[in-house]
Design a protein around this motif. Sequence first.
Motif, PDB file in Angstrom:
ATOM      1  N   SER A   1      -1.813   9.348 -11.327  1.00  0.00           N
ATOM      2  CA  SER A   1      -2.660   8.162 -11.441  1.00  0.00           C
ATOM      3  C   SER A   1      -1.990   7.089 -12.291  1.00  0.00           C
ATOM      4  CB  SER A   1      -4.001   8.529 -12.066  1.00  0.00           C
ATOM      5  OG  SER A   1      -4.748   7.355 -12.330  1.00  0.00           O
TER       6      SER A   1
ATOM      7  N   ALA B   1       0.842  -1.205   0.000  1.00  0.00           N
ATOM      8  CA  ALA B   1       0.000   0.000   0.000  1.00  0.00           C
ATOM      9  C   ALA B   1       0.874   1.250   0.000  1.00  0.00           C
ATOM     10  CB  ALA B   1      -0.932  -0.011   1.207  1.00  0.00           C
ATOM     11  N   GLY B   2       1.965   1.216   0.754  1.00  0.00           N
ATOM     12  CA  GLY B   2       2.875   2.361   0.786  1.00  0.00           C
ATOM     13  C   GLY B   2       3.547   2.601  -0.553  1.00  0.00           C
TER      14      GLY B   2
ATOM     15  N   ASP C   1       2.348   1.725  -3.503  1.00  0.00           N
ATOM     16  CA  ASP C   1       1.312   2.213  -4.416  1.00  0.00           C
ATOM     17  C   ASP C   1       1.093   3.715  -4.216  1.00  0.00           C
ATOM     18  OD1 ASP C   1       1.127  -0.451  -5.113  1.00  0.00           O
ATOM     19  OD2 ASP C   1      -0.893  -0.742  -4.315  1.00  0.00           O
ATOM     20  N   ARG C   2       1.018   4.156  -2.951  1.00  0.00           N
ATOM     21  CA  ARG C   2       0.834   5.588  -2.654  1.00  0.00           C
ATOM     22  C   ARG C   2       2.050   6.395  -3.101  1.00  0.00           C
ATOM     23  NH1 ARG C   2      -1.417   3.624   2.018  1.00  0.00           N
ATOM     24  NH2 ARG C   2       0.507   3.940   3.194  1.00  0.00           N
ATOM     25  N   ALA C   3       3.237   5.850  -2.901  1.00  0.00           N
ATOM     26  CA  ALA C   3       4.454   6.567  -3.295  1.00  0.00           C
ATOM     27  C   ALA C   3       4.489   6.785  -4.804  1.00  0.00           C
ATOM     28  CB  ALA C   3       5.692   5.795  -2.843  1.00  0.00           C
ATOM     29  N   TRP C   4       4.229   5.735  -5.587  1.00  0.00           N
ATOM     30  CA  TRP C   4       4.244   5.883  -7.050  1.00  0.00           C
ATOM     31  C   TRP C   4       3.173   6.878  -7.491  1.00  0.00           C
ATOM     32  CZ3 TRP C   4       8.740   4.755  -7.520  1.00  0.00           C
ATOM     33  CH2 TRP C   4       9.323   3.527  -7.278  1.00  0.00           C
ATOM     34  N   ARG C   5       1.985   6.822  -6.880  1.00  0.00           N
ATOM     35  CA  ARG C   5       0.923   7.768  -7.236  1.00  0.00           C
ATOM     36  C   ARG C   5       1.357   9.193  -6.894  1.00  0.00           C
ATOM     37  NH1 ARG C   5      -4.595   7.922  -8.280  1.00  0.00           N
ATOM     38  NH2 ARG C   5      -4.819   5.688  -8.066  1.00  0.00           N
ATOM     39  N   GLY C   6       2.003   9.367  -5.759  1.00  0.00           N
ATOM     40  CA  GLY C   6       2.450  10.696  -5.348  1.00  0.00           C
ATOM     41  C   GLY C   6       3.494  11.279  -6.296  1.00  0.00           C
TER      42      GLY C   6
END
Length: 177
Positions: free
Chosen positions: A37, A25-26, A28-33
């Motif tokens: 998208s 989850a971390g 996934d959030r890092a790549w999105r940040g």
Amino acid sequence: MTKKAVTTGLVGFGLGYALWRAYAAGMDRAWRGFFGSPDLGPVDFAALARRPTPNDALACPPGLCPGAKSDIDAPVYPVPAASLRAVIAQAAASEPNTVLIGSTKTQDRFLVRTRLMRFPDTVVTQVFEQGKGASTLALYSRSQIGRSDFGVNLRRLERWLERIDALVEGGQASSER
């Protein structure tokens, strides 16, 4: 084995799984940040222009993607388009870390994440009627991150096409659907 050893093993497994899920989850959030998208959006195969970097792959029948050189000539299948679309969804669902992220009347988009680093790739699929109960497809797999994918997208399309071939040959896609 003692009850204590079994309990310790189960707790350890549960803790390891929880840590892995938090890591995923971390990431996934890092790549999105950093990159936005992971859904790279739909594709107009008739107007598709390939990327200048080697981090995408295309399977398309001759003539359906006139502006893009195909890596694989997609075959014509002896099943109607609706059946082939269902088979593609089944093949995609059999791949780890793959989820349907968008669907229109003509296309489906899947998000595929690599196992360890969770890099996101978008795979766009579209089915085309060929008449007399036959259809073909176009698949475009592209990486969101990086300049090169080391052949990952091409190998993915090859796996998907092998799975689609097997499902159609095995009768998973019948013309009665």
